[in-house]
Enzyme design. Sequence first.
Site, PDB file in Angstrom:
ATOM      1  N   TYR A 283      52.949   1.834  18.630  1.00 53.36           N
ATOM      2  CA  TYR A 283      53.508   1.576  19.955  1.00 53.36           C
ATOM      3  C   TYR A 283      55.000   1.283  19.872  1.00 53.36           C
ATOM      4  O   TYR A 283      55.492   0.677  18.908  1.00 53.36           O
ATOM      5  CB  TYR A 283      52.824   0.374  20.604  1.00 53.36           C
ATOM      6  N   ARG A 296      41.745   1.977  16.313  1.00 49.61           N
ATOM      7  CA  ARG A 296      40.958   2.138  17.540  1.00 49.61           C
ATOM      8  C   ARG A 296      39.467   1.914  17.296  1.00 49.61           C
ATOM      9  O   ARG A 296      38.732   1.514  18.194  1.00 49.61           O
ATOM     10  CB  ARG A 296      41.181   3.528  18.124  1.00 49.61           C
ATOM     11  N   GLU A 406      38.586  -4.088  29.881  1.00 56.25           N
ATOM     12  CA  GLU A 406      38.609  -3.721  28.468  1.00 56.25           C
ATOM     13  C   GLU A 406      37.167  -3.722  27.971  1.00 56.25           C
ATOM     14  O   GLU A 406      36.370  -4.585  28.351  1.00 56.25           O
ATOM     15  CB  GLU A 406      39.457  -4.698  27.660  1.00 56.25           C
TER      16      GLU A 406
END
Length: 416
Positions: A283, A296, A406
């Site tokens: 990021y 992930r 989430e």
Amino acid sequence: MTDSCTNFDPKLERHSICCQGRDGAYSLIRQKNLRQLYLVAESSAGGDLESHFAEIRETIAEVLSQQKMRDSAVAMSVFLNDIGQKQFLRQKFCEFFGENFPATTYIPQTSCCGNNFVVELFAIGGADSNFVIKRHNENCVQVFADEMSILFCGDIRSDDSPLLSYGRSLNAIQKMQNLLQQEGYAISDLYRTWLYQGAIVDAEGDTQRYKELNRARSDVYHGQQFITKFLPQDYRGVAFPSSTGIGADDYDLVISCQAVKSQRDDLIIVPLENPMQTSAFDYAEVYSPKSPKFSRAMAFVAGSDAKVYISGTASITDSESRFEGDPKRQTHQTLDNIAALVTPGNLAKHGVNGFGATLEQLAVARVYVKNKSDFPAVRQVCEERMQGTPIVYTFADVCRPELLVEIEGIIVPKIQ
């Protein structure tokens, strides 16, 4: 690796519980040498804490007895409306489990369904003569199975002395590192972590509390090479544990984690990245000066047995948040992101050949919802797309203010 896969196909069974106001669901994974159970137990909406505990205790006892796993609980997460309930529940669970107490984490997150508290419990049983559960204390349990040693650690909290997010986060993560070392593990043996941070999106000086948590995690992880022994030979990516970083109702940080050691030469543990997303550790600085150090998902393959640990996942493609203000579409995008991780093609791309999955292979899931008003829409999508999955629903801030939901979980891929 895939030669042995033809010998046994792991089976995933999902069951619901509804009896005298008690509610819940559990999954049972039948593998070659192991049985693994994931139970979500809820009480009825009415009543006091004592009656709620009695209902959940009955559910746990009933399921563990039915599956002949009464002494097999190894990890438990207790989601509390009020952290002040912790000591009461800790004593009650101690009386119930006795010497078989699982590694337990108490998480200050309010149930979306109106319960005083919700329990997610993991139990494991083995047919192999070498299967052993070693209980160090109520926060640390070790399992020896299939030539692997897996450590479950819970309720790791910072000391009171550091006042700001960086110091408290650094202290808690270093305590996790020290706990691993005490039991003969290194921080590089981690494959799954959870970080529950109070006021996660709040400002702190000219930065944000979650960004400071990421800075602390980056500093501890600096120079570490994770699970290198178990990566596929041709793996050339970056390896970090799968992880969830999510809000909590108090102002502290609590951590739980899992680590592994093994001499098996057919054990593959490999991080998965999403073809639709920028890797979190890549990021840009606008999201965090030191990027979040997690994968992930983490695929865990031992011969013909496989599981995928899905990190906390939100409505992000590339590195951008999507569908701002729309909880329903955010939930769909989140589940699309999870599904993309476990396709046969994405697994094979990461060196896990011969396996594939859909959302139908979810063994358990947690859904974190930001706003109370969004819960009906989020739940509708989840019940449609994760039908039959044991799910914990709690209210919690997500790491970006615009993200409304989430989701994390554990998936059991099928042999293709």
